[in-house]
Design an enzyme around this catalytic site. Structure first.
Site, PDB file in Angstrom:
ATOM      1  N   THR A   1      35.126  18.751  52.227  1.00 23.76           N
ATOM      2  CA  THR A   1      35.001  18.234  53.589  1.00 23.76           C
ATOM      3  C   THR A   1      35.064  16.714  53.667  1.00 23.76           C
ATOM      4  OG1 THR A   1      32.584  18.274  53.403  1.00 23.76           O
ATOM      5  CG2 THR A   1      33.653  20.223  54.358  1.00 23.76           C
TER       6      THR A   1
ATOM      7  N   CYS B   1      39.814   3.857  41.744  1.00 18.66           N
ATOM      8  CA  CYS B   1      40.967   3.538  42.590  1.00 18.66           C
ATOM      9  C   CYS B   1      41.447   2.101  42.411  1.00 18.66           C
ATOM     10  CB  CYS B   1      40.631   3.795  44.055  1.00 18.66           C
ATOM     11  SG  CYS B   1      39.113   3.000  44.632  1.00 18.66           S
TER      12      CYS B   1
ATOM     13  N   GLN C   1      39.685  -4.681  48.734  1.00 16.70           N
ATOM     14  CA  GLN C   1      39.663  -3.226  48.801  1.00 16.70           C
ATOM     15  C   GLN C   1      39.440  -2.705  50.214  1.00 16.70           C
ATOM     16  OE1 GLN C   1      37.481  -3.168  44.466  1.00 16.70           O
ATOM     17  NE2 GLN C   1      37.341  -1.295  45.661  1.00 16.70           N
TER      18      GLN C   1
ATOM     19  N   GLU D   1      31.364  -1.470  41.154  1.00 19.45           N
ATOM     20  CA  GLU D   1      32.824  -1.484  41.067  1.00 19.45           C
ATOM     21  C   GLU D   1      33.327  -2.359  39.925  1.00 19.45           C
ATOM     22  OE1 GLU D   1      36.424  -0.041  43.123  1.00 19.45           O
ATOM     23  OE2 GLU D   1      34.328   0.554  42.948  1.00 19.45           O
TER      24      GLU D   1
ATOM     25  N   HIS E   1      44.522  -0.809  48.520  1.00 19.62           N
ATOM     26  CA  HIS E   1      43.840  -1.844  47.743  1.00 19.62           C
ATOM     27  C   HIS E   1      44.864  -2.866  47.253  1.00 19.62           C
ATOM     28  CE1 HIS E   1      40.264   0.382  48.078  1.00 19.62           C
ATOM     29  NE2 HIS E   1      40.028   0.729  46.835  1.00 19.62           N
TER      30      HIS E   1
ATOM     31  N   ASN F   1      44.806   3.645  48.093  1.00 14.62           N
ATOM     32  CA  ASN F   1      43.598   3.944  47.315  1.00 14.62           C
ATOM     33  C   ASN F   1      43.150   5.398  47.364  1.00 14.62           C
ATOM     34  OD1 ASN F   1      43.024   2.670  50.029  1.00 14.62           O
ATOM     35  ND2 ASN F   1      41.025   3.581  49.627  1.00 14.62           N
ATOM     36  N   THR F   2      43.398   6.116  48.463  1.00 13.29           N
ATOM     37  CA  THR F   2      42.952   7.511  48.500  1.00 13.29           C
ATOM     38  C   THR F   2      44.046   8.498  48.086  1.00 13.29           C
ATOM     39  OG1 THR F   2      43.446   7.792  50.864  1.00 13.29           O
ATOM     40  CG2 THR F   2      41.226   7.037  50.272  1.00 13.29           C
TER      41      THR F   2
END
Length: 342
Positions: free
Chosen positions: A12, A149, A175, A201, A241, A320-321
């Protein structure tokens, strides 16, 4: 050829939704299970998830019933994990022990010595760790991971530069807010602002690339012999990014030689469905790459580079995703299938 049954853990969330988008109509995988928290389990996916992507929620999954994140309830051969790190540590091991292949986007197992940290264009031979992992742990299944990422963008560009003898890398990241999830960064914090801190990060960025670009000696990964120094920043960009990279190399190549190395880079993965035609795209315009213009290059799977200057200094950026998360895990799974491990 019968398709391989696939499930998504953490279906989700933002990355879970990217997994669904990437697996829809995939030629090799059939999405058969969507798993999420107990709060969502038992509901239709359209009721459990608030779809956040620009694409429409695929109708074929909208009425699929969400199940609990439990090996006994998930009907799949491979699971793509978008779980929170604290939950993933226990759950991913349970799935691997139960015979599932786990392709994880989570940080939990990335630096575990017997778990491959894969970028197929960079270190496909590291999948040989899987045999060692299964023998040591007595698992029927196994875990593979993809990098952070931010790491994946600059590490991919470092691969063709390894021939020049990399000594050190400095990277400053800009980012996108999607990297923190939909609820991650309040608009009042990021609009008209830059946040010069992302918890944990820099530590990931400063350690993962050496494992990815290291050498498998038959038993373990010998880390690449260079240092990485990072400064990571959140900027008011939705996706993509952007990273400023400085690379010091023994052979001191010219910008023209570095540009040519990027252009010549061919990992030979054209037979993988998610692989872009060009893993690295060189932009010669003085003001590129830019996230709004370049993040969807190669269906979101290419990394764009530009502003290659003496030093060596350059800019790289990627989605990035997609390239940095769900797409990376799906590409890893395709490599596993190609190698007969799935």
């Amino acid at each position: 050829m019968a398709k391989i049954k696939a499930g998504v853990l953490g279906a989700t969330g933002a990355v879970g939704q990217r997994f669904i988008e990437g697996l829809r109509e995939h030629p090799w995988f059939e999405l058969t299970s969507l798993a999420a928290s107990d709060r969502s389990a038992g509901k239709k996916y359209r009721e459990a998830a608030r779809w956040r992507l620009e694409s429409e929620l695929p109708e074929e999954f909208a009425d699929m019933t969400v199940v609990r994140v439990d090996p006994k309830e998930v009907d799949a051969d491979i699971v793509f994990s978008a779980l929170p790190s604290d939950e993933a540590k226990k759950v991913e091991a349970e799935f691997a022990a139960a015979g599932f292949v786990v392709a994880s986007n989570t940080a939990t197992n990335r630096m575990v010595p017997d778990v491959p940290l894969l970028i197929p264009e960079c270190n496909p031979d590291h999948i040989d760790l899987i045999k060692i992992q299964k023998e040591r742990r007595g698992w029927e299944g196994y875990i593979t991971t993809n990098p952070n990422c931010t790491t994946i963008m600059f590490a991919l560009t470092l691969k063709p530069l390894m021939q020049f003898g990399i000594e050190s890398v400095h990277v400053a990241s800009m980012q996108a807010v999607s990297g923190a999830g939909y609820e991650g960064v309040p608009s009042m914090a990021i609009l008209d602002n830059i946040i010069p801190y992302i918890a944990g990060e820099e530590e990931k960025v400063e350690t993962e690339a050496q494992k990815i670009l290291g050498r498998f000696d038959g038993e373990r990964i010998v880390p690449a012999d260079f240092t990485v120094s990072a400064s990571c920043h959140r900027v008011p960009v939705m996706d993509g990014h952007t990273e400023a990279v400085w690379v010091r190399m023994k052979e001191d190549p010219t910008p023209a030689e570095v540009r040519q190395a990027f252009l010549d880079f061919n990992p030979g993965l054209d037979d993988l469905p998610t692989s872009p035609r060009k893993a690295i795209i060189v932009r010669d315009e003085p003001d590129r790459p830019q996230p709004r213009l370049d993040r969807n290059a190669g269906r979101g799977m290419s990394v764009s580079v530009g502003r290659i200057r003496p030093g060596i200094r350059y800019i790289c950026m990627g989605h990035n995703t997609i390239r940095g998360a769900a797409g990376a895990s799906i590409l890893n799974a395709e490599l596993l299938h190609k190698k007969g491990l799935l």
